[in-house]
Design an enzyme around this catalytic site. Structure first.
Site: not given
Length: 369
Positions: A42, A334, A337
């Site tokens: 990610s 978040d 991340h």
């Protein structure tokens, strides 16, 4: 005005004519063209998980993701751009398109194969993500397409000049702490790290066999200090989950040993490894030095440290979430991340950083080689 317009048109035409190019059919490549191929999780996924059969837990194609730059969600796990987006800008490339984006087949600038929540191990969230081995399969398919579109010699040059970015490992180490996995009861920490590094090494060698020569890696950040890890730490003391960060350290030590070994084994192999562990630690410990106001609480999430992964209210955990007013003031967007501001700072470190943060090359140098 007419004279000015004429000179501008002439300059554009002249520039177009004098830039050396190789053309094959409808494809024209400048001689200095350097493509960018991206693999990983990610930290690098620009939206591949939008196009696979997975759960919303591993997608970011809903608000408020993307709000700061794109003004709409793209699938990136950030409020804006990711590190590869900035690297592409620095290299004067367009944003590199997710490989699975339908209808896009012009891959001479590169491709992004990364998948959020993926690991180097096939077993990491198996069936819900594109693991590193499958990403490699996608690259091999693309490599065959390039050889069909270009003359074999031109494809060989493109692949050799290209830079290959790989960010992997975080999810492999997070699994034992975020699920009921008993994998660390079956293997020692060293054995488990060796498995992850072994799979990564295999993929590097396979890309090398297909012509890849220049590779860039971030090492792992202190995973135990992410908001989601702080919130999940037993006792809710708010301290870092030391055992998880210790695994990241073991991984980084192993990676720093295997890359010089590959450089000795593989003719022409060159690499850059960036010290994200130290870089993120510095921003967590001293946020104001780097332009941040908050380094432990996420901008978007819920619960302690906003460490519950509820950003956007679409995931299965909790539907309610809190959102900060200015994501650029936060180290984390978040619970797991970084914010776009951190991504930009880290991309600059990878692009033109000095040997204390990246070596033996930086990405700018690799693009120029």
């Amino acid at each position: 005005m007419m004279s000015l317009r004429f000179h501008i048109h002439f300059l554009v035409l002249f520039t177009t004519l004098i830039i050396p190019k190789h053309c094959h059919g409808h494809l024209c490549l400048p001689e200095e063209h350097v493509a960018l191929f991206i693999f990983g999780d990610s930290l690098f996924d620009a939206g591949n998980n939008n196009y696979i059969n997975t759960t919303v837990n591993y997608q970011a194609n809903f608000e408020p993701y993307g709000e700061s730059f794109f003004k709409y969600p793209t699938g990136r796990f950030s409020n804006g751009r990711l590190i590869p987006d900035f690297i592409a800008e620095f290299a004067k490339l367009q944003f590199i398109t997710p490989y699975l984006h339908p209808g896009y087949h012009q891959f001479i600038d590169g491709a992004n194969f990364a998948s959020a929540a993926a690991g180097a191990l096939v077993e990491t969230r198996q069936g819900l993500v594109i693991d590193l081995q499958t990403q490699l399969s996608h690259f091999k398919k693309l490599e065959r397409q390039l050889r069909n579109k270009l003359e074999d010699a031109e494809a060989k040059i493109l692949l050799a000049k290209a830079v290959y970015l790989i960010s992997i490992g975080s999810n492999d180490y997070a699994i034992p702490f975020t699920t009921n996995s008993s994998v660390l009861q079956s293997y020692s920490q060293k054995e488990y790290v060796d498995m992850v590094i072994g799979n990564l090494t295999f993929v590097i060698k396979e890309i090398y066999k297909k012509g890849g020569r220049k590779f860039g890696f971030p090492n792992l950040v202190p995973l135990g200090c992410l908001p989601l890890a702080r919130a999940a730490n037993p006792g809710n003391t708010g301290t870092c989950m030391l055992e998880l960060s210790a695994l990241a350290k073991l991984h980084n030590k192993a990676l720093s040993k295997v890359l010089p070994k590959l450089e000795r084994q593989l003719n022409g192999f060159k690499y850059a490894i960036a010290d994200f562990y130290t870089s993120l630690s510095e921003r967590i410990d001293n946020p104001s030095k780097y332009g941040f106001k908050e380094s432990k609480i996420a901008c978007c999430g819920s619960g302690l440290y906003r460490g519950i992964n509820s950003c956007g209210g679409k995931r299965s955990v909790v539907k309610e979430y809190e959102l900060c007013k200015n994501a650029s003031e936060y180290v984390f967007f978040d619970p797991g991340h970084p914010s776009e501001m951190v991504n930009q700072q880290f991309a600059k470190l990878m692009w033109s950083g000095t040997p204390n943060v990246i070596g033996p090359y930086n990405l700018k140098t690799l693009f120029e080689l």
